[in-house]
Enzyme design. Structure first.
Site, mmCIF file in Angstrom:
data_model
loop_
_atom_site.group_PDB
_atom_site.id
_atom_site.type_symbol
_atom_site.label_atom_id
_atom_site.label_comp_id
_atom_site.label_asym_id
_atom_site.label_seq_id
_atom_site.Cartn_x
_atom_site.Cartn_y
_atom_site.Cartn_z
ATOM 1 N N ASP B 26 0.877 -1.166 0.000
ATOM 2 C CA ASP B 26 0.000 0.000 0.000
ATOM 3 C C ASP B 26 0.917 1.218 0.000
ATOM 4 O O ASP B 26 1.530 1.547 1.014
ATOM 5 C CB ASP B 26 -0.887 -0.038 1.253
ATOM 6 C CG ASP B 26 -1.720 1.238 1.405
ATOM 7 O OD1 ASP B 26 -1.676 2.107 0.509
ATOM 8 O OD2 ASP B 26 -2.417 1.347 2.442
ATOM 9 N N LYS B 94 2.721 11.262 -3.000
ATOM 10 C CA LYS B 94 1.688 10.638 -3.837
ATOM 11 C C LYS B 94 0.782 11.668 -4.507
ATOM 12 O O LYS B 94 0.271 11.441 -5.597
ATOM 13 C CB LYS B 94 0.851 9.713 -2.953
ATOM 14 C CG LYS B 94 -0.098 8.810 -3.700
ATOM 15 C CD LYS B 94 -0.737 7.869 -2.707
ATOM 16 C CE LYS B 94 -1.730 6.930 -3.338
ATOM 17 N NZ LYS B 94 -2.301 6.044 -2.305
ATOM 18 N N GLU B 192 -7.327 0.514 -4.296
ATOM 19 C CA GLU B 192 -7.279 0.394 -2.832
ATOM 20 C C GLU B 192 -8.587 -0.116 -2.214
ATOM 21 O O GLU B 192 -8.551 -1.033 -1.389
ATOM 22 C CB GLU B 192 -6.875 1.738 -2.217
ATOM 23 C CG GLU B 192 -5.385 2.009 -2.417
ATOM 24 C CD GLU B 192 -5.013 3.480 -2.264
ATOM 25 O OE1 GLU B 192 -5.851 4.268 -1.795
ATOM 26 O OE2 GLU B 192 -3.879 3.833 -2.622
ATOM 27 N N ASP B 214 -13.210 5.116 1.585
ATOM 28 C CA ASP B 214 -11.774 5.152 1.843
ATOM 29 C C ASP B 214 -11.281 6.592 1.849
ATOM 30 O O ASP B 214 -11.145 7.221 0.800
ATOM 31 C CB ASP B 214 -11.065 4.340 0.738
ATOM 32 C CG ASP B 214 -9.537 4.344 0.879
ATOM 33 O OD1 ASP B 214 -9.019 5.046 1.774
ATOM 34 O OD2 ASP B 214 -8.880 3.653 0.083
#
Lengths: 213, 641
Positions: B26, B94, B192, B214
């Protein structure tokens, strides 16, 4: 003209062009060459009919996915990986078409060589004049209702379009249930499908409004 | 080496399988994790487990500091350097993946110095050198790989890396590049929320329709999934690739800085953000907290914080509702559960909002920080193990629509969002000027009508279109999206077969040299049996040509003299026989022969078509026979002008 029967690349057995897996050795096969209208019912091994058991369709799709998906071929040869990608692509496309009654009806017409007008934005030209006038009028009313009438007025209009859509769907189903529909019936069905597109856009606009509220 | 060679083939494989591991990673905005499925030595059953990789914790802060010597520092040690060296310490990289320097993301409140790349890629300026987000991410992956190898005592070669479902093509490409750069074979990019559902689905052995909410450090994802008999079908995804807990921190920091009324040097901004983050975390447990920034203090209550972040939390509402609608799930019913993922779902205000939004008490029994990595580990096991621990299959979707620019700056969508992948679509276009020899293909991603409102993925030009009257050439553009959600585009002119194709690059504008430099040794060569493939291709081509020839003879047979017809039919028979045999050269020869004997016929057929078009011969009739609906559309649109 004689048909060319494809053969399995692995064991050489003759197979049907839409067989994703060799009936003899079970290896994944290349998809049929892209020509004409591919029978998406055949991709899922289903009879070519408008009436369809949605549960059975879903189960068939899952069963094929389990066998064909690229995840199942990570350790296979590059060739099999490529075939798996191509077959899964066809499978996903066939499933997407068949599970939706409107797309399914369109596909049945396409298989009979009938095209549906208004496929994209500018295609409305093929629709009868009166329908286009009616459509224009409907749009104006919707705009008016949005500006002044509020949610209730908009909901009433949407209800009207929904019932028209329902009627059209029923007529389409009737025509496609006929074992040998006439050309006139097929043309009428194509026109109804074009109308459905218009209704769908109309309802999208209504729902856009609903989301704003 | 010699020992290996004399070992039994089966043994060798076992040895190899034991010596390497495939992991799930992850690669998060705030923290990154690595997990693996290892069979239990006693029961043989395998459960995914996150590995402790940073000072005993499974969470490796996604922070890379270029302050030290040659090797960058990663993780907690790097995070401790963030306050004193804010410019050289890259946090939340990211957010910059696949972004260009023109992107709004690079203009937000942040302490970094950006260097302008040749092609517009974001580059962080650190100690006189420029590093790309891909390189920074590769450092994080390298650290995870090395520390996992240490933990497992074996080499880690392959990985499933997770990405937010809402990542666009450029962001996915960038992530894949980072993996390769770190020396990992990226088995799959996994969304994800899908990973999270995988972890839950296996745990609960449940069936039904689930929403995965999420909210991580930098991204918000919502996915609606249906789980039946071990097949996870993603029905719809949505979200916001620039909304997350970091935004909460920033909003709180912003408020604090305004109240302080001090100048905003990078060090102070960094401190304020850290203080805001700490305050947010302690307010999940207590009602009030004292905040201290550079000697200035203030009391912050939970109610005050919730008021600051409320507009951000509520931004998750519309995309959640849209995803439910796309999935065909009626609002307020039809869902069997809501799964919480991401550290930001620990914030009580977020949980309350989720409960309100879906009308369900959300599930959070697996650690929301670990659940994504655990799911990725399961997928890595599924993809690589001889006998995977679980028999499940994931069917994922394309998160955003893909299309082409058409006349008037409009986007024609070829692939709609939420289409199950892999998928492909073909659309035919035609020329709009007489003797037009090239066509620009502009590939776009997004939901909007106008080109300018969508993300431009690639532009290329198909040249070598034969000179024909306007509207007669037919160019088929095909999009293929693979199981990673990555797009390749092919344009092919139908008469001549001229074609161009590209795989959409990690477009945030990396130059070819940059990509080359980054890839270096990791170029993968397909070890495919070339001969066999040539034969298959030749057979497919033979079938296509035979079919076309049959059709032309049927439609335009009147243009042929009896002896010409005989010659063509003989050549067709030869080709049929060659296609049934095993020599691809014989097939190619027969194709050429047929091509040769039918060239004159093809010319006559084409002349007839052109003649009809030029005469304005009942256009309807002609179009029906010759052009696809799409070409017809373009054709009639032009005539209307």
């Amino acid at each position: 003209m004689p048909d060319i029967h494809p053969i399995c690349w692995s064991c050489g057995v003759s197979r049907a062009p839409t067989d994703a897996l060799c009936p003899a050795c079970g290896k994944v096969q290349p998809p049929p060459p892209p020509q004409g209208v591919l029978d998406k019912f055949a991709v899922l091994g289903l009879p070519r009919a408008y009436e369809l058991d949605e549960r059975a369709l879903e189960e068939t799709f899952r069963a094929f996915s389990r066998k064909l998906h690229p995840d199942r071929f990570v350790r296979a040869t590059p060739r099999e990986r490529r075939f798996s990608l191509e077959q899964t692509t066809l499978l996903n496309d066939a499933y997407r078409t068949l599970r939706d009654p409107v797309r399914r009806a369109e596909h049945l017409l396409a298989l009979r060589g009938v095209k549906v007008a208004g496929e994209e934005r500018s295609g409305a030209g093929a629709m009868p004049q009166e329908f286009l006038e009616q459509a224009l009028e409907d749009r104006e009313k919707l705009l008016e209702a949005k500006m002044e009438g509020g949610p209730d007025a908009v909901a009433r209009l949407a209800e009207g379009v929904r019932s028209k859509r329902q009627e059209a769907m029923e007529e389409i189903a009737r025509a496609l249930r006929e074992p040998r529909p006439s050309d006139a019936q097929l043309r009428r069905t194509a026109e109804l499908l074009a109308r459905l597109r218009y209704y769908a856009r109309y309802l999208d606009e209504v729902e856009g409004r609903a989301a704003e509220i | 080496m010699a020992l290996l060679q004399i070992a039994e083939p089966g043994e060798t494989r076992t040895k190899e399988a034991c010596a390497t591991a495939a992991v799930g990673i992850d690669l998060g905005t705030t923290n990154s994790l690595v997990a693996v499925v290892r069979p239990d030595p006693e029961s043989g059953a395998g459960k995914p487990r996150a590995l402790p990789v940073d000072e005993g914790s499974t969470l490796l802060p996604s922070v890379v500091s270029y302050t030290g010597g040659k090797t960058p520092i990663v993780g907690r040690a790097a995070r401790r350097l963030a306050a004193e060296a804010p410019r050289e310490t890259i946090v939340s990289v990211k957010r910059f993946m696949g972004k260009t320097s023109a992107d709004p993301e690079t203009r937000r409140l942040s302490p970094y110095q950006f260097a302008e790349g040749e092609s517009g890629t974001v580059r962080f300026e650190v100690r006189g050198r420029a590093v790309t987000p891909v390189e920074v991410s590769a450092e994080i992956l390298r650290a995870l790989k090395a520390r996992a190898e240490e933990q497992l005592g074996m080499e880690v070669r392959q990985a499933v890396i997770t990405v937010p479902a809402y990542f666009d093509d450029a962001q996915r490409q960038a992530t894949k590049e980072a993996g390769r750069l770190a020396g990992l074979e990226v088995l799959r990019l996994l969304n994800e929320p899908t990973a999270a559902a995988l972890a839950y689905g296996l745990d609960k052995r449940s069936q039904g329709t689930f929403a995965v909410y999420d909210l991580g450090g930098g991204t918000f994802d919502i996915s609606i999934l249906k789980l039946v008999e071990g097949v996870f079908e993603v029905k719809a995804v949505g979200g916001d690739s620039a909304l997350g807990g970091d935004d909460f921190d920033r909003a709180i920091a912003e408020r604090l800085l305004v109240e302080m009324g001090r100048t905003r040097d990078p060090r102070l901004v960094r401190q304020a953000i850290d203080a805001a983050k700490a305050a947010k975390e302690s307010l999940t447990r207590s009602d009030r907290v004292e905040v201290e920034i550079d000697g200035w203090t203030r009391m912050l209550t939970r109610a005050q914080m919730e008021e600051i972040i409320r507009p951000l939390v509520e931004r998750t509402g519309p995309s959640s509702r849209r995803a439910l609608k796309d999935a065909g799930v009626p609002e307020g019913k039809g869902l069997d559960g809501v799964i919480l993922v991401g550290g930001s779902t620990r914030v009580p205000a977020v949980r309350a909002y989720v409960r309100e939004l879906f009308g369900l008490q959300p599930l959070a029994d697996i650690d929301p920080d670990e659940v994504v990595a655990l799911g990725a580990a399961v997928q890595a096991d599924l993809l690589t193990a001889e006998k995977p621990q679980h028999d499940v299959l994931l069917l994922d979707v394309a998160p955003l629509s893909l299309g082409l620019e058409t006349m008037g700056g409009l986007v024609e969508k070829l692939i709609q969002r939420n289409t199950t992948i892999p998928t492909s679509a073909t659309q035919e276009f035609t020329t709009f000027a007489d003797a037009q020899s090239g066509m620009d293909i502009h590939v776009l991603q997004g939901e909007r009508e106008l080109v300018q409102d969508n993300r431009s993925l690639a532009r290329f030009r198909l040249s070598g279109i034969p000179p024909l009257p306007a509207g007669l050439a037919r160019v088929a553009v095909t999009f293929q999206v693979d199981a990673d959600g990555i797009l390749s585009v092919t344009a092919r002119e139908q008469l001549t077969g001229v074609s161009q194709s590209i795989t959409v690059k990690p477009s945030a504008g990396l130059t070819d040299e940059e990509i080359e430099r980054m890839l270096l040794a990791s170029i993968e060569h397909a070890e495919e049996d070339v001969q066999a493939r040539l034969l298959i291709d030749a057979r497919v081509e033979a079938q296509r040509i035979l079919k076309a020839a049959e059709q032309q003879i049927e439609n335009n047979g009147d243009l042929l003299a009896p002896d010409e017809r005989q010659a063509i039919e003989a050549a067709m028979q030869t080709l049929r026989e060659a296609a049934g045999a095993k020599d691809h050269r014989a097939v190619q020869d027969a194709i050429q022969r047929l091509d040769h004997v039918s060239a004159e016929f093809a010319k006559r057929v084409m002349d007839r078509g052109i003649e009809r078009a030029l005469k304005g011969h009942s256009v309807g009739e002609f179009e029906q026979g010759e052009l696809s609906p799409h070409a017809q559309k373009a054709y009639s649109a032009l005539r209307d002008d």
